[in-house]
Design a protein around this motif. Sequence first.
Motif, PDB file in Angstrom:
ATOM      1  N   ALA A  86      31.371 -58.792  54.285  1.00  0.00           N
ATOM      2  CA  ALA A  86      30.235 -58.937  55.001  1.00  0.00           C
ATOM      3  C   ALA A  86      28.537 -58.461  54.989  1.00  0.00           C
ATOM      4  CB  ALA A  86      30.593 -58.553  56.486  1.00  0.00           C
ATOM      5  N   LEU A  87      29.308 -57.085  53.663  1.00  0.00           N
ATOM      6  CA  LEU A  87      28.630 -56.171  54.103  1.00  0.00           C
ATOM      7  C   LEU A  87      27.578 -55.810  53.143  1.00  0.00           C
ATOM      8  CD1 LEU A  87      28.572 -52.664  55.794  1.00  0.00           C
ATOM      9  CD2 LEU A  87      28.188 -54.565  56.528  1.00  0.00           C
ATOM     10  N   VAL A 198      26.521 -46.694  63.759  1.00  0.00           N
ATOM     11  CA  VAL A 198      25.978 -48.078  63.153  1.00  0.00           C
ATOM     12  C   VAL A 198      27.834 -48.850  63.805  1.00  0.00           C
ATOM     13  CG1 VAL A 198      26.771 -48.057  61.434  1.00  0.00           C
ATOM     14  CG2 VAL A 198      24.786 -49.044  61.632  1.00  0.00           C
ATOM     15  N   ASP A 199      27.034 -49.884  64.814  1.00  0.00           N
ATOM     16  CA  ASP A 199      28.964 -51.052  65.031  1.00  0.00           C
ATOM     17  C   ASP A 199      28.579 -52.158  64.363  1.00  0.00           C
ATOM     18  OD1 ASP A 199      29.104 -49.315  66.654  1.00  0.00           O
ATOM     19  OD2 ASP A 199      28.517 -49.777  68.663  1.00  0.00           O
ATOM     20  N   PHE A 200      28.960 -52.719  63.422  1.00  0.00           N
ATOM     21  CA  PHE A 200      29.457 -53.680  62.857  1.00  0.00           C
ATOM     22  C   PHE A 200      30.088 -54.608  63.584  1.00  0.00           C
ATOM     23  CE2 PHE A 200      27.992 -50.737  59.413  1.00  0.00           C
ATOM     24  CZ  PHE A 200      26.740 -50.877  59.078  1.00  0.00           C
ATOM     25  N   ARG A 201      29.924 -55.598  63.833  1.00  0.00           N
ATOM     26  CA  ARG A 201      30.238 -57.806  64.532  1.00  0.00           C
ATOM     27  C   ARG A 201      30.884 -57.803  63.588  1.00  0.00           C
ATOM     28  NH1 ARG A 201      30.171 -61.882  69.009  1.00  0.00           N
ATOM     29  NH2 ARG A 201      27.954 -60.909  68.383  1.00  0.00           N
ATOM     30  N   ILE A 202      32.387 -58.098  62.565  1.00  0.00           N
ATOM     31  CA  ILE A 202      32.794 -59.565  61.810  1.00  0.00           C
ATOM     32  C   ILE A 202      32.557 -60.979  62.278  1.00  0.00           C
ATOM     33  CG2 ILE A 202      33.377 -59.267  59.058  1.00  0.00           C
ATOM     34  CD1 ILE A 202      32.470 -56.519  58.975  1.00  0.00           C
ATOM     35  N   ASP A 203      32.773 -61.104  61.844  1.00  0.00           N
ATOM     36  CA  ASP A 203      33.405 -62.931  61.970  1.00  0.00           C
ATOM     37  C   ASP A 203      35.062 -63.077  61.168  1.00  0.00           C
ATOM     38  OD1 ASP A 203      34.515 -65.755  61.551  1.00  0.00           O
ATOM     39  OD2 ASP A 203      33.465 -65.734  63.644  1.00  0.00           O
ATOM     40  N   LYS A 204      35.935 -62.875  62.149  1.00  0.00           N
ATOM     41  CA  LYS A 204      37.021 -62.987  60.732  1.00  0.00           C
ATOM     42  C   LYS A 204      37.713 -64.048  60.214  1.00  0.00           C
ATOM     43  CE  LYS A 204      40.054 -59.901  64.281  1.00  0.00           C
ATOM     44  NZ  LYS A 204      41.018 -59.759  65.017  1.00  0.00           N
ATOM     45  N   GLU A 205      37.243 -65.393  60.746  1.00  0.00           N
ATOM     46  CA  GLU A 205      37.474 -66.339  59.963  1.00  0.00           C
ATOM     47  C   GLU A 205      36.120 -66.455  58.259  1.00  0.00           C
ATOM     48  OE1 GLU A 205      37.735 -71.381  60.009  1.00  0.00           O
ATOM     49  OE2 GLU A 205      37.466 -70.251  61.779  1.00  0.00           O
ATOM     50  N   GLN A 207      33.578 -63.705  58.013  1.00  0.00           N
ATOM     51  CA  GLN A 207      33.401 -62.829  57.209  1.00  0.00           C
ATOM     52  C   GLN A 207      32.412 -62.714  57.069  1.00  0.00           C
ATOM     53  OE1 GLN A 207      36.207 -62.974  53.419  1.00  0.00           O
ATOM     54  NE2 GLN A 207      37.448 -61.838  54.048  1.00  0.00           N
ATOM     55  N   GLN A 208      31.489 -62.415  57.520  1.00  0.00           N
ATOM     56  CA  GLN A 208      30.425 -62.414  57.337  1.00  0.00           C
ATOM     57  C   GLN A 208      30.055 -61.767  59.549  1.00  0.00           C
ATOM     58  OE1 GLN A 208      28.907 -66.745  58.572  1.00  0.00           O
ATOM     59  NE2 GLN A 208      28.394 -67.173  56.213  1.00  0.00           N
ATOM     60  N   LEU A 209      28.740 -60.955  58.484  1.00  0.00           N
ATOM     61  CA  LEU A 209      28.382 -60.137  59.979  1.00  0.00           C
ATOM     62  C   LEU A 209      27.911 -60.470  60.558  1.00  0.00           C
ATOM     63  CD1 LEU A 209      27.981 -57.177  60.322  1.00  0.00           C
ATOM     64  CD2 LEU A 209      25.907 -57.267  58.830  1.00  0.00           C
ATOM     65  N   LYS A 210      27.825 -60.699  62.157  1.00  0.00           N
ATOM     66  CA  LYS A 210      27.898 -61.482  63.461  1.00  0.00           C
ATOM     67  C   LYS A 210      26.465 -60.663  63.743  1.00  0.00           C
ATOM     68  CE  LYS A 210      30.103 -63.441  66.079  1.00  0.00           C
ATOM     69  NZ  LYS A 210      31.377 -64.028  67.194  1.00  0.00           N
ATOM     70  N   THR A 211      26.656 -59.075  63.817  1.00  0.00           N
ATOM     71  CA  THR A 211      25.374 -58.142  64.289  1.00  0.00           C
ATOM     72  C   THR A 211      25.504 -57.141  63.611  1.00  0.00           C
ATOM     73  OG1 THR A 211      26.725 -57.811  66.652  1.00  0.00           O
ATOM     74  CG2 THR A 211      25.028 -59.266  66.780  1.00  0.00           C
ATOM     75  N   ASN A 232      18.499 -47.649  71.393  1.00  0.00           N
ATOM     76  CA  ASN A 232      19.375 -49.163  70.999  1.00  0.00           C
ATOM     77  C   ASN A 232      18.479 -49.947  69.788  1.00  0.00           C
ATOM     78  OD1 ASN A 232      20.815 -52.552  71.207  1.00  0.00           O
ATOM     79  ND2 ASN A 232      22.327 -50.638  71.218  1.00  0.00           N
ATOM     80  N   LEU A 233      18.964 -50.375  68.808  1.00  0.00           N
ATOM     81  CA  LEU A 233      18.851 -51.615  67.977  1.00  0.00           C
ATOM     82  C   LEU A 233      19.107 -52.621  67.605  1.00  0.00           C
ATOM     83  CD1 LEU A 233      16.870 -53.222  66.393  1.00  0.00           C
ATOM     84  CD2 LEU A 233      17.026 -51.244  64.291  1.00  0.00           C
ATOM     85  N   THR A 234      19.873 -53.976  67.551  1.00  0.00           N
ATOM     86  CA  THR A 234      20.180 -54.258  67.096  1.00  0.00           C
ATOM     87  C   THR A 234      19.892 -55.402  66.528  1.00  0.00           C
ATOM     88  OG1 THR A 234      21.869 -54.298  69.492  1.00  0.00           O
ATOM     89  CG2 THR A 234      22.115 -56.198  68.337  1.00  0.00           C
ATOM     90  N   TYR A 235      21.028 -55.859  65.296  1.00  0.00           N
ATOM     91  CA  TYR A 235      20.163 -57.375  64.762  1.00  0.00           C
ATOM     92  C   TYR A 235      21.420 -58.067  64.559  1.00  0.00           C
ATOM     93  CZ  TYR A 235      17.180 -53.974  61.521  1.00  0.00           C
ATOM     94  OH  TYR A 235      16.679 -53.385  61.312  1.00  0.00           O
ATOM     95  N   SER A 236      20.705 -59.208  64.839  1.00  0.00           N
ATOM     96  CA  SER A 236      22.219 -60.193  64.795  1.00  0.00           C
ATOM     97  C   SER A 236      21.352 -61.831  63.649  1.00  0.00           C
ATOM     98  CB  SER A 236      21.741 -61.211  66.385  1.00  0.00           C
ATOM     99  OG  SER A 236      21.665 -61.057  67.600  1.00  0.00           O
ATOM    100  N   TYR A 237      22.348 -61.907  62.874  1.00  0.00           N
ATOM    101  CA  TYR A 237      23.066 -62.864  61.839  1.00  0.00           C
ATOM    102  C   TYR A 237      23.398 -64.210  62.224  1.00  0.00           C
ATOM    103  CZ  TYR A 237      22.615 -57.603  60.543  1.00  0.00           C
ATOM    104  OH  TYR A 237      22.026 -56.669  60.313  1.00  0.00           O
ATOM    105  N   GLU A 238      22.615 -64.304  60.787  1.00  0.00           N
ATOM    106  CA  GLU A 238      23.337 -66.338  60.601  1.00  0.00           C
ATOM    107  C   GLU A 238      23.737 -66.677  59.357  1.00  0.00           C
ATOM    108  OE1 GLU A 238      21.604 -68.398  64.273  1.00  0.00           O
ATOM    109  OE2 GLU A 238      19.413 -68.698  62.053  1.00  0.00           O
ATOM    110  N   PHE A 239      24.334 -67.661  58.693  1.00  0.00           N
ATOM    111  CA  PHE A 239      23.733 -68.435  57.761  1.00  0.00           C
ATOM    112  C   PHE A 239      23.573 -69.813  57.849  1.00  0.00           C
ATOM    113  CE2 PHE A 239      25.073 -71.071  53.641  1.00  0.00           C
ATOM    114  CZ  PHE A 239      25.410 -69.580  53.529  1.00  0.00           C
ATOM    115  N   ASN A 240      21.928 -68.963  56.594  1.00  0.00           N
ATOM    116  CA  ASN A 240      20.705 -70.650  57.069  1.00  0.00           C
ATOM    117  C   ASN A 240      21.449 -71.566  55.446  1.00  0.00           C
ATOM    118  OD1 ASN A 240      18.561 -71.781  55.394  1.00  0.00           O
ATOM    119  ND2 ASN A 240      17.898 -71.005  57.469  1.00  0.00           N
TER     120      ASN A 240
END
Length: 300
Positions: A86-87, A198-205, A207-211, A232-240
């Motif tokens: 993910a990272l 720092v908290d990394f939330r990762i989608d299991k299926e 394997q991509q970083l969500k936030t 607090n600083l939060t980044y949200s991610y998605e695949f383009n």
Amino acid sequence: MTLDRLPHHFSKTLLLASFSIGTIFVVAQTESNNESSVAETEISEEFEILSKLELQTHQSDRYEKLKEELKKSQFSDEHQELIATALSQSVVGAPISTYREESFVEGTDVDPTEEVQTLSILETGMVEDDDASSYSLNGAMTPFSSVAFFPLEPANGKILNEGNSDITFRFDVILEVPEDEEAPEFVTNMLKKLKLAVDFRIDKESQQLKTSSFTLLKPFRKLFLFNFKQFNLTYSYEFNEDCGCMTISNRDVSMNASVLILGHLYMRAKVNYSDIECEKPLRYLHRDQGFSDDVLTLMF
């Protein structure tokens, strides 16, 4: 030995912002624009342009380095694989592209402001806005994650929570204390005592970083002089699909502090990205040490 070090500039900006958010917002913007008014030929030399294949090779190298560092953690092999994948995939540089940016800022002594604009990342290493004004990509706010450094100690990592579809890992943040003459002694002393995670939330299926979320674990105060209450600083991610890489869909930061002279200080800023289109064939502006668009200054 950390997985990577936090960019130096983040530490100083974090402290300064806690004292006078409204003032820092204006000053940081002005200084950034002034500093980036250099010839495009000079800026372009700061970056290399990677093809899609070269980017994938770079991410594979980063994956191997992360896996090696994660061996020092207490995580299972499966979790180490998940974090490293993910990272490594979240760091892409900046593809030559256009995108829509919507920003909102409010805070102490700062009237709520909203702005919408379309920006272009050029192969010269510049970002150009609607008015054809341009500034350096190095330090710019974009929907692409170019910070190659994650300020973590593998040994203190833990699972914060786990659901059926995703899992969140928490690490303590290791702040890099400035060692130059510009940093006052009270700055370095404060940075040594700040407790961030720092908290990394990762989608299991996928394997991509969500936030990824940076949080002040407990308030920091200096007698009656100042009290850094909340951050607090939060980044949200998605695949383009169009760009073939992970993008940042939004950034959201908030701070709450009080200073003897200035009183209560508050700031909230949010940036959303949409309509991201990348030039074909795909090419990515890359800087091996990561841009200076650290986790805080991008919000300004």
